[in-house]
Structures are given as C-alpha cells and as structure tokens.
Motif scaffolding. Structure first.
Motif, PDB file in Angstrom:
ATOM      1  N   GLY A   1      43.077 -60.190 -48.254  1.00 23.15           N
ATOM      2  CA  GLY A   1      41.808 -60.147 -47.547  1.00 23.15           C
ATOM      3  C   GLY A   1      41.716 -61.009 -46.310  1.00 23.15           C
ATOM      4  O   GLY A   1      40.639 -61.162 -45.750  1.00 23.15           O
TER       5      GLY A   1
ATOM      6  N   PRO B   1      40.636 -56.167 -48.031  1.00 25.97           N
ATOM      7  CA  PRO B   1      40.887 -56.898 -49.275  1.00 25.97           C
ATOM      8  C   PRO B   1      42.160 -56.473 -49.996  1.00 25.97           C
ATOM      9  O   PRO B   1      42.656 -57.202 -50.852  1.00 25.97           O
TER      10      PRO B   1
ATOM     11  N   LEU C   1      41.667 -63.914 -51.331  1.00 26.23           N
ATOM     12  CA  LEU C   1      41.595 -63.525 -52.729  1.00 26.23           C
ATOM     13  C   LEU C   1      42.974 -63.599 -53.377  1.00 26.23           C
ATOM     14  O   LEU C   1      43.984 -63.396 -52.701  1.00 26.23           O
TER      15      LEU C   1
ATOM     16  N   GLU D   1      41.959 -60.853 -58.143  1.00 22.00           N
ATOM     17  CA  GLU D   1      40.633 -60.697 -57.531  1.00 22.00           C
ATOM     18  C   GLU D   1      40.613 -59.472 -56.598  1.00 22.00           C
ATOM     19  O   GLU D   1      39.648 -58.709 -56.584  1.00 22.00           O
ATOM     20  N   ALA D   2      41.684 -59.284 -55.844  1.00 26.89           N
ATOM     21  CA  ALA D   2      41.763 -58.154 -54.925  1.00 26.89           C
ATOM     22  C   ALA D   2      41.803 -56.832 -55.692  1.00 26.89           C
ATOM     23  O   ALA D   2      41.155 -55.850 -55.291  1.00 26.89           O
TER      24      ALA D   2
ATOM     25  N   LYS E   1      38.327 -56.103 -57.011  1.00 28.16           N
ATOM     26  CA  LYS E   1      37.459 -55.669 -55.909  1.00 28.16           C
ATOM     27  C   LYS E   1      37.770 -54.223 -55.532  1.00 28.16           C
ATOM     28  O   LYS E   1      36.872 -53.441 -55.242  1.00 28.16           O
TER      29      LYS E   1
ATOM     30  N   LYS F   1      36.130 -51.782 -57.965  1.00 24.15           N
ATOM     31  CA  LYS F   1      34.687 -51.647 -57.755  1.00 24.15           C
ATOM     32  C   LYS F   1      34.363 -50.718 -56.598  1.00 24.15           C
ATOM     33  O   LYS F   1      33.322 -50.090 -56.596  1.00 24.15           O
ATOM     34  N   ALA F   2      35.258 -50.660 -55.633  1.00 24.36           N
ATOM     35  CA  ALA F   2      34.995 -49.866 -54.419  1.00 24.36           C
ATOM     36  C   ALA F   2      35.185 -48.381 -54.605  1.00 24.36           C
ATOM     37  O   ALA F   2      35.543 -47.809 -55.505  1.00 24.36           O
TER      38      ALA F   2
END
Length: 92
Positions: free
Chosen positions: A35, A63, A80, A84-85, A88, A91-92
């Motif tokens: 990110g 990200p 990140l 974490e990446a 994320k 979620k996208a």
C-alpha cells in the motif's frame, strides 16, 4: 556479425534473463510493505495477480502492491502487512 543479428541477440539475452530471474527473492533486513508503492515502483507481483512483475503497479498506494522497506519501518510509512493487505482485498 551484422547489426540486426547483434540487436536480436542482445534482446534475447535481456528477455531470457528477465524470465529466469522470477519473482523477487526475499531480502535480509527488509519487509514487504503493501500500500505504499507509487505507480510503476512496486517490487514484484500484486496480491490480486493482475501483474507478476516489478514496476507494473498502475496506481499510487495500491493496497495490493508492495515494495521492500527497512525492517520495522512499514507501519510508520502507513503501510500494511501481507495479512492486512489480503484482508483489505477480500473486503473490496
């Protein structure tokens, strides 16, 4: 050797070196930081698998794109971790 053959041999040499090099090898004392890479300045493939090579990130601070940074400095740069990446990206 004529000029055309010389150019073809040079191009083939560069291409074969690039293909054999493969993904970026882990670097001691460095962490992958997701990110923070600017467009065209990532170190290797992104999480989504839309590209598999360094320098192919299309957007700043994607990200899913990463670059190597000094160990322990990623968080202070706003980056990140890989986990974490990936979260994320889901979620996208």
């Amino acid at each position: 050797m004529n000029q055309r053959a010389l150019i073809a041999a040079a191009a083939l040499s560069v291409l074969s070196t690039t293909l054999l090099a493969g993904p970026a090898a882990p670097q001691p004392g460095k962490d992958k930081c997701y990110g923070i890479a600017k467009a065209g300045q990532n170190d290797c493939a992104n999480i989504a698998g839309t590209h598999s090579c360094a320098g192919q990130a299309k957007a700043d601070n994607d990200p899913g794109a990463w670059k190597y940074v000094e160990k322990g400095s990623c968080k202070s740069m706003g980056g990140l971790t890989a986990d974490e990446a990936k979260a994320k990206a889901k979620k996208a």
